[in-house]
Scaffold this active site. Structure first.
Site, PDB file in Angstrom:
ATOM      1  N   LYS A 149     -63.836 -43.807  -6.845  1.00  0.00           N
ATOM      2  CA  LYS A 149     -64.397 -43.424  -8.143  1.00  0.00           C
ATOM      3  C   LYS A 149     -63.284 -42.938  -9.063  1.00  0.00           C
ATOM      4  O   LYS A 149     -62.363 -42.233  -8.631  1.00  0.00           O
ATOM      5  CB  LYS A 149     -65.435 -42.326  -7.917  1.00  0.00           C
ATOM      6  N   SER A 222     -73.728 -40.662 -10.965  1.00  0.00           N
ATOM      7  CA  SER A 222     -72.561 -41.045 -11.718  1.00  0.00           C
ATOM      8  C   SER A 222     -71.651 -42.028 -10.982  1.00  0.00           C
ATOM      9  O   SER A 222     -70.734 -42.589 -11.571  1.00  0.00           O
ATOM     10  CB  SER A 222     -71.752 -39.794 -12.064  1.00  0.00           C
ATOM     11  N   ILE A 243     -73.337 -34.004  -7.713  1.00  0.00           N
ATOM     12  CA  ILE A 243     -73.692 -32.659  -8.158  1.00  0.00           C
ATOM     13  C   ILE A 243     -75.149 -32.594  -8.620  1.00  0.00           C
ATOM     14  O   ILE A 243     -75.673 -31.526  -8.893  1.00  0.00           O
ATOM     15  CB  ILE A 243     -72.741 -32.176  -9.278  1.00  0.00           C
ATOM     16  N   SER A 246     -75.474 -37.957  -7.703  1.00  0.00           N
ATOM     17  CA  SER A 246     -74.507 -38.987  -8.093  1.00  0.00           C
ATOM     18  C   SER A 246     -74.041 -39.889  -6.964  1.00  0.00           C
ATOM     19  O   SER A 246     -73.433 -40.926  -7.216  1.00  0.00           O
ATOM     20  CB  SER A 246     -73.296 -38.334  -8.763  1.00  0.00           C
TER      21      SER A 246
END
Length: 558
Positions: A149, A222, A243, A246
């Site tokens: 990521k 995310s 969090i 994600s």
């Protein structure tokens, strides 16, 4: 987009920023495209007229050899590591195959932010030479390609923390990447994430990442770039962060495995450059995203066997036993949470829950009962406030610095907290309320007399673009800091209009529930996979994997 950028499939226009921001964005995309040879570019006719489901394109496009197709489709990370160690495959062949497939997947889903095939092959050559000369592997991940990521620092490559003005080239690996590199992993790409790293949809300066199963749906966020890449076998093992959902959200949207550990179990040193404001109240954690249960276990064992707590004393020194944990008493007591008391899941998710309950009840290894939800609305309200103790002003400063536009889902997540920055006393009050909630929920869990909970991973299958509003089913577990894994089921969403809410479904539980039902009636979710989430008590991560091992055959987990 100018012709000297790499064409990618697009289904919805991006919000425009200032002229300076747009010029910088084009420059980044041109920089990316310059590394992609013509031999790995898909026909523009396909890009302009893609199928709704693009998962078969890599196999059919003719850009991969039969050997490369076999390498990328037949094996998980555990098997690849064994094949390389036994010299049945070379690290170079594996790095080449996954690098080529990754750039094909990118053109179909817009999942990457950086692609460095040449670097990966060079790294793989050194690994092959080491194995040839010594007869030994560097470590348990020798030659295994791993995608990363974008916000996690990787030496020699770019990271950013969700805003274009934070992009930097990192000189050193963050702790988690360094451990994986020492174990022999090969790095070949970095993957897309959303603005502020805080959406369940991945939209950024790099573009919008699409769901491979239905490009009109979100890949999640995310860690949505990772999820799309893994779902199309452009990666075999990726690093996600979580969090508010994600890891679990995008994994569920794309039908792969994902695991969110309890906080401070997995390495976090240099996790986010400069730190993260939301972590004043809710800690993020990293975890694996992959295609098999045993690959999740491999990832965790590599990290925790390195004794990362000796480098970062914040970490809790719990040895990893995972799938090899001692057998637990029979039968395991499983609670099925059919809804969270705030939003009733959409029909395919209910179908998956009922499928799992029936399967588990038919086994002598499990005792199954209903798990009653606990004050979800309060938890979600509190976590949304805790994410932004600065009132969302830090986001706005980043955007103003570059001319980057405020995206609709960024506005959505900060709206409850917008205003003046909280005082230290107010932040403390949030933390005290959070801790009391955690104690109260622990009592509630005990009162339900269950070992593990199975629940939805999201209010439905992957959502349509720009509609990932309700994170209840993942963010709740971040608020109480419980570990959770999402696993695929055989169930997929059908054609539009083919499935309705059950006649005996409860009346809408909230205005959010009404909205979710409306989106189901109006949307087209055809082909979207359905995952379920399995949760354990805080720091019972090993027990969770022991339970997954028991569930493996019952729930048809590969």
């Amino acid at each position: 987009m100018p012709s000297n950028t790499l064409p990618v499939v697009q289904v919805k226009p991006l919000v425009k920023g200032s002229p300076a921001y747009e010029a910088e964005r084009v420059s980044l995309l041109e920089e990316f495209a310059a590394k992609v040879p013509d031999s790995l570019r898909l026909p523009i006719e396909l890009i302009n007229n893609p199928p709704k489901n693009v998962t078969n394109v890599p196999q059919q496009c003719g850009l991969l050899t039969p050997e490369e197709l076999a390498i990328t489709e037949k094996y998980d990370a555990t098997t690849l590591a064994a094949l390389i160690a036994s010299r049945k495959l070379t690290s170079v062949a594996v790095a080449t195959a996954f690098s080529k497939r990754a750039i094909i997947v990118h053109q179909l889903t817009d999942c990457l932010t950086e692609w460095f095939m040449d670097d990966a092959i060079e790294q793989a050559k050194h690994l092959d030479e080491y194995l040839q000369s010594t007869g030994k592997t560097i470590g348990p991940l020798h030659g295994v390609p791993i995608s990363v990521k974008i916000h996690l620092p990787l030496a020699g490559h770019f990271s950013e923390v969700g805003f274009s003005d934070t992009r930097v080239k990192d000189k050193e690996d963050c702790h988690i990447v360094a451990i994986l590199r020492d174990a022999g992993a090969v790095f070949y790409c970095k993957t897309n994430q959303p603005q502020a790293i805080m959406h369940l949809e991945t939209v950024s300066s790099w573009g919008r990442t699409l769901n491979p199963h239905n490009i009109n749906l979100s890949s999640g966020g995310s860690t949505g770039g990772e999820a799309a890449l893994l779902a199309m076998r452009g990666s075999v093992l990726g690093i996600g962060t979580d969090i508010g959902g994600s890891i679990r959200g995008p994994s569920a949207f794309c039908g792969i495995y994902g695991f969110k550990p309890t906080s401070y179990l997995v390495p976090r040193k240099d996790f986010v450059a400069g730190g993260s404001i939301p972590e004043l109240g809710i800690l993020a954690t990293a975890g694996p995203m992959c295609g098999s249960l045993r690959d999740m276990d491999l990832f965790m064992s590599v990290l925790l066997d390195s004794k990362p707590y000796l480098v970062d004393p914040r970490l809790v020194p719990i040895p990893w036993t995972g799938l090899k944990s001692l057998p637990q008493p029979k039968p395991l007591k499983i609670g099925i949470m059919m809804n969270d008391g705030a939003i009733v899941p959409q029909p395919p998710v209910m179908r998956a829950l009922n499928w799992a309950a029936k399967k588990l009840k038919a086994s002598n290894n499990f005792s199954v009962k209903t798990f009653e939800p606990y004050n979800t609305a309060k938890a979600i309200k509190n976590i949304r406030l805790a994410y932004w103790p600065d009132g969302g002003n830090g986001i706005k400063k980043h955007l103003a610095a570059s001319g980057e536009p405020l995206l609709p889902l960024t506005q959505w997540i900060i709206k409850d907290a917008e205003g003046p920055e909280l005082t230290p006393a107010q932040i403390l009050a949030q933390r005290l309320e959070r801790d009391q909630f955690r104690c109260d929920f622990a009592s509630h869990w005990a009162s339900q007399d269950v070992d593990f909970v199975i629940c939805p991973a999201f209010v439905g299958p992957a959502c349509e673009h720009e509609t990932s509003f309700y994170w209840n089913y993942t963010a709740f577990w971040n608020y109480v800091d419980y570990p959770g894994a999402v696993v695929p089921t055989p169930i997929k969403a059908g054609k539009k209009g083919a499935e309705k809410y059950a006649a005996d479904a409860p009346a809408p539980l909230s205005k959010e529930d009404e909205h979710v039902r409306q989106m189901w009636e109006e949307g087209d979710f055809e082909g979207a996979p359905i995952n379920l989430q399995i949760v354990a008590r805080k720091y019972h991560d090993n027990d969770l994997f022991a339970a997954l091992e028991k569930m493996q055959w019952v729930l048809e987990l590969p």
